[in-house]
Each structure stands twice: as C-alpha cells, then as structure tokens.
Write an enzyme that holds these catalytic residues in place. Structure first.
Site, PDB file in Angstrom:
ATOM      1  N   ASP A  88     -13.176  -8.579  11.197  1.00 57.79           N
ATOM      2  CA  ASP A  88     -12.413  -9.730  11.701  1.00 57.79           C
ATOM      3  C   ASP A  88     -11.417  -9.367  12.782  1.00 57.79           C
ATOM      4  O   ASP A  88     -11.149 -10.160  13.686  1.00 57.79           O
ATOM      5  CB  ASP A  88     -11.676 -10.419  10.550  1.00 57.79           C
ATOM      6  CG  ASP A  88     -10.512  -9.580  10.038  1.00 57.79           C
ATOM      7  OD1 ASP A  88     -10.752  -8.442   9.590  1.00 57.79           O
ATOM      8  OD2 ASP A  88      -9.361 -10.063  10.095  1.00 57.79           O
ATOM      9  N   ASP A  91      -9.159  -4.090  11.397  1.00 56.99           N
ATOM     10  CA  ASP A  91      -9.483  -3.350  10.180  1.00 56.99           C
ATOM     11  C   ASP A  91     -11.002  -3.252  10.033  1.00 56.99           C
ATOM     12  O   ASP A  91     -11.754  -3.570  10.938  1.00 56.99           O
ATOM     13  CB  ASP A  91      -8.840  -4.018   8.961  1.00 56.99           C
ATOM     14  CG  ASP A  91      -9.180  -5.507   8.886  1.00 56.99           C
ATOM     15  OD1 ASP A  91     -10.249  -5.901   9.396  1.00 56.99           O
ATOM     16  OD2 ASP A  91      -8.386  -6.279   8.308  1.00 56.99           O
ATOM     17  N   TYR A 239      -6.433 -13.769   3.936  1.00 55.43           N
ATOM     18  CA  TYR A 239      -6.968 -15.061   4.394  1.00 55.43           C
ATOM     19  C   TYR A 239      -6.969 -16.068   3.254  1.00 55.43           C
ATOM     20  O   TYR A 239      -7.997 -16.638   2.917  1.00 55.43           O
ATOM     21  CB  TYR A 239      -8.367 -14.881   4.987  1.00 55.43           C
ATOM     22  CG  TYR A 239      -8.342 -14.146   6.305  1.00 55.43           C
ATOM     23  CD1 TYR A 239      -7.937 -14.786   7.472  1.00 55.43           C
ATOM     24  CD2 TYR A 239      -8.683 -12.799   6.379  1.00 55.43           C
ATOM     25  CE1 TYR A 239      -7.886 -14.117   8.683  1.00 55.43           C
ATOM     26  CE2 TYR A 239      -8.638 -12.117   7.586  1.00 55.43           C
ATOM     27  CZ  TYR A 239      -8.238 -12.779   8.727  1.00 55.43           C
ATOM     28  OH  TYR A 239      -8.182 -12.100   9.925  1.00 55.43           O
ATOM     29  N   GLU A 475      -2.592  -7.049  17.524  1.00 58.41           N
ATOM     30  CA  GLU A 475      -3.923  -7.000  16.918  1.00 58.41           C
ATOM     31  C   GLU A 475      -4.828  -8.102  17.482  1.00 58.41           C
ATOM     32  O   GLU A 475      -4.446  -9.274  17.514  1.00 58.41           O
ATOM     33  CB  GLU A 475      -3.832  -7.151  15.401  1.00 58.41           C
ATOM     34  CG  GLU A 475      -5.166  -6.955  14.694  1.00 58.41           C
ATOM     35  CD  GLU A 475      -5.023  -6.899  13.176  1.00 58.41           C
ATOM     36  OE1 GLU A 475      -5.942  -6.365  12.518  1.00 58.41           O
ATOM     37  OE2 GLU A 475      -4.002  -7.379  12.647  1.00 58.41           O
TER      38      GLU A 475
END
Length: 496
Positions: A88, A91, A239, A475
């Site tokens: 995603d 990571d 999430y 990120e």
C-alpha cells in the site's frame, strides 16, 4: 461576495482565497511526463513475481509464498495462492481495503480519461490487472474474502526490503461468521469498475471480473459487519474503517449498476442511500462524495438524480475557497487540507471528483449556486483541480515537486523501505529486520528512485521536513497516486 472583496482576497492571500495565489503561478507543467511517472510508480509497489516487462528494474520478486501458510488449517485443506497485488505504501503489507480503493480509482481514471492517456493507457491497464488478478485469487474461496496479507505489527518493527522480508506473512480473511462488508464491497467495486475498463479490450476477462464482483457484493451484503470487529487487532490502527461499511455497500452497488444496468442495483441504492450521510468525504475510508458524483453521471437529466446532485453541489461548495460554506482549509500557498495524515490524498481525490463533475455540469448545462454571489461553473471546478495538481508538481512556496523524479527538486528521503535500502542488484546479500536501521536513520538520499511516487506532502504552512521518519508527510501511497492518474491524463490533453 462582491468583486472588491474578491479582489482583496486575491491580493492578500487569505486562507479562503489562496487557490488563485499559487507560488510559481503561470509556470507550465509537463502533465504528460507526470502522467507517465504517476503510473510507473505502481510498478515499484508490486508484490509477487515480476514480469519481463517490469520497467522499475531495481525492484525484484517478493512474497512468492503469500497464502501458502493457510494450508492445512481448520478452514483450508489446500494451498491458497495469494501472490501478487500491491504494497500500500512504504511498508511490505498488502492491505486489501485501500488496495481495492486504489484499483477502483485507477479503473475510474481509465473510464473517464483513458482516451487522453495515449501510450500510457497500456501501462494503466497493466496496473489495474496487477490488482484484479490478485483480487480474483483473494475471492476464490466461496464464503471467504482475504482482507490482508502480512502481519503489520511485525512488519512495522522492521526496516527491510520486500525481497528480503522474513516477518510473518499471515493471511487474514473475513467470512460469514466474521464479516467484513467494507473490504468485500470495495473489492466488488474494484472488480466491477475494472470489468467496464476491460470490456473494450478483453471481453472474456471483463465477464470474469463482473461475475466475481456480483458474487463478492452479494457476500458483503448478506453477511453484514465491519472488519474492525472481525480483524481489529490486525487492520487497526492502520486501516480501521472509521465511517462504517454502509458507504462501501452503496458504492459497490453503484459500480455494479454502471457495469450491468440492472434495476436491482438501482433499487438497492435507493433503499440504502439514506445511510450515506458524509457528503463531503471521499477516500479509501469514506466513499460518500464519490457515490454522489458517480450516480449523478449515471442519472444525468433524470428526476431521480436530484438528491445525488444536491449532495455533490454541497460538496463542491464545501471545497471552493470563495464559498460561504467552505469547510476545508487551505495553506498560504494554496494547498487544500483536510484532517488526517497523508494530506495529498485529499487533494488528488477531490481534484478527480471535480473534473468528473465538471463534465457532468457541462452536459447538464448547469452551474452550482453556493450562496450569495458565488457560483461554481465547470470551468471553476477545473481551475481548482488544476491549482492542486500544479501545487503538487512544483507551483508552491518551496518550488518543489512532491512527485519523486518530477522536476529539479523533489523529496529525496521518502519513507519507503524498498526505495531507501540498496537494491538487490547493488547488495545481493540478505538484509534482516534490524539490518536496515542504518539506512532508515541516514540523512543520505534514498538510493533507489521510486519514480512517480507522490508523498503525503507539506504541512498547512507549506513547510516540508525532508525526514524519512516523518511518514505522515514523506510516505507515498497507492491511493494518493490512483486518482491523480486520471487528473493528469485530463490536463495532458487540456493544458490550458
């Protein structure tokens, strides 16, 4: 708002008028180059066995045994192939909820703006299929939908390349007894939207996607419940579904209505739309504004469109800076801000909806009245969207692009494991969980360029910290880029 007041806002740059006051205003951007790079980014996020056509060559195969661990458990007596899909963000976990939303947005980008993509269309189709092939695997066992692969707690304790990772690759599924309507319905939406895309290019694959979308949607609706309750320790806080699953059910039904034209899905939307109340929200968690835009287009010039268009109008008026009902914030340099991390996800998602709805306004010969003397035309929506895109590409107080590899100045130390560690080509040896810590801590630029990655962006003062550790701002994520693909395709063909 009168003309004089409007002029004063433009001159002094108050927070409500900043869209017109972009640093570097008038600077031209190469939207075609940015489009190419925004799609290329998805190759850097690929999990699984990489194809010979892989262009981001420093990335290698990873997670080739995903799903194999579930064999011979109390639920499964055979190996489940869950290889593929996307990481995603920075990571090495495959979170299927945001992955599915990213896929839906890639598909919607092609549906609306694919005709402007030129040679990049093929790569956009490849990006969609990389996800849908994986989702076909994740939904292949009746009564189960895999929601995630990889233990996020173990993963986030380590800083290692996806090619090296030795953290648990646990597969997490929702089921009849442990439902997850939001993740299942979002996967159904992704499959349905992608079936529309592939109907033009591969009819057999399109039918397969649509059949699976119908099956997964039925599962999501029949066995209602949130994956927060079923898988909470593993999906939260990463999430969590904060908005409930009702919006995903209506969102999935809307895409199935577009894909099938069946009255069943329209009836479903009518019966459940009262559960969708956050007209100003759109992203991986809340689909509300997207539902209203999508259904408004499906019902253009129909009496049934009224509640949807009214909600979109309210949404637009909550965003444009001159509106008396504006509820978002703007930085002094003109960037839209909403609460939560990775702020550029809001700028790209809202810009996408603005462009789609601008097309609706043109066809319906309509303008939006936001109160007082403020009217929002299709042209105004496009201006707001262009302002956000131009800011991202470098028309901002720092004169830097927030897309890696675009322009002379862009983030060099992004929060991304694969990008920040030496590639397998450069260092073939294994780098273990703690072995990557020195690469995380270094002030050196990331050795591998994750071209096209759009990071979380600056803070509301237009400042950027250039810190790998500051993941909120440094990120990149798939759901920042996915709607941007469509926006860039439009401006590539409409540069002025």
């Amino acid at each position: 708002m009168g003309f004089v007041q409007r002029l004063v806002m433009i001159v002094v740059g108050t927070l409500l008028g900043v869209t017109e006051i972009r640093m570097g205003m008038g600077r031209e951007h190469n939207y075609g180059e940015a489009l190419t790079k925004s799609i290329l980014f998805f190759e850097g996020q690929r999990s699984g066995k990489l194809p010979p056509t892989q262009r981001m060559s420093w990335r290698k195969d990873s997670a080739l045994e995903d799903g194999f661990q579930v064999a011979n458990t109390q639920f499964f007596n055979k190996v489940i192939d869950l290889v593929g899909g996307y990481y995603d963000a920075g990571d090495n976990v495959k979170f299927n909820f945001p992955m599915a939303f990213s896929t839906t947005m890639l598909a919607w980008s092609v549906i609306e703006f694919g005709k402007f993509m030129g040679p990049d269309l093929k790569h956009a189709l490849d990006a969609i299929r990389w996800a849908t092939d994986y989702f076909l695997k994740a939904t292949s066992i009746p009564g189960f939908v895999f929601a995630q692969v990889g233990d996020p707690h173990g993963d986030h304790k380590c800083w290692e390349r996806p090619e090296d990772m030795d953290t648990p690759r646990t597969a997490y599924a929702v089921s009849r007894d442990h439902p997850g309507s939001e993740v299942s319905a979002e996967i159904a939406a992704a499959l349905a939207a992608s079936s529309i895309v592939y109907k033009k290019y591969h009819i057999g694959y399109s039918k397969r996607l649509l059949q699976r979308a119908i099956m997964v949607f039925d599962f999501a609706d029949k066995y209602r419940g949130s994956y927060n309750d079923s898988l909470g320790p593993w999906v939260c806080p990463f999430y969590c579904d904060f908005s409930g699953y009702q919006d995903e059910l209506v969102w999935g039904a809307a895409w199935l209505l577009k894909a099938t034209k069946l009255p069943y899905y329209w009836n479903y939307i009518e019966q459940n739309i009262q559960n969708v109340k956050n007209f100003g929200e759109f992203g991986w968690d809340s689909k509300d504004a997207g539902i209203n835009v999508l259904v408004s287009k499906l019902l253009i010039n129909s009496a049934f469109s009224m509640p949807f268009t009214l909600n979109v109008d309210k949404f637009v008026c909550s965003v444009i800076p001159e509106s008396p009902s504006v509820s978002v914030s703007y930085s002094p340099g003109g960037l839209l801000f909403k609460p939560g991390g990775s702020n550029l996800q809001h700028a790209t998602a809202i810009s996408f909806l603005f462009l789609v709805y601008a097309g609706y306004l043109n066809k319906a010969n309509k303008v939006i009245h936001c109160g007082g003397n403020v009217f929002a035309s299709a042209k105004r929506l496009k201006q707001v969207a262009r302002g956000q895109v131009d800011y991202i590409l470098g028309s901002n107080p720092l004169n830097m692009s927030y897309m890696v590899g675009y322009g002379p100045k862009y983030p060099q130390r992004i929060h991304h494991r694969a990008s920040s560690l030496p590639s397998v080509d450069e260092f073939p040896g294994h780098i273990d969980c703690r072995g990557g810590s020195s690469y995380f801590d270094t002030q050196n630029p990331n050795p591998n360029l994750l071209i096209g990655a759009v990071v979380g962006g600056p803070d509301i003062t237009d400042s950027y910290t250039y810190s790998r550790a500051d993941f909120v701002h440094s990120e990149p994520t798939t759901y920042i880029n996915a709607p941007l693909v469509g926006v860039l395709a439009y401006f590539k063909s409409h540069p002025s």
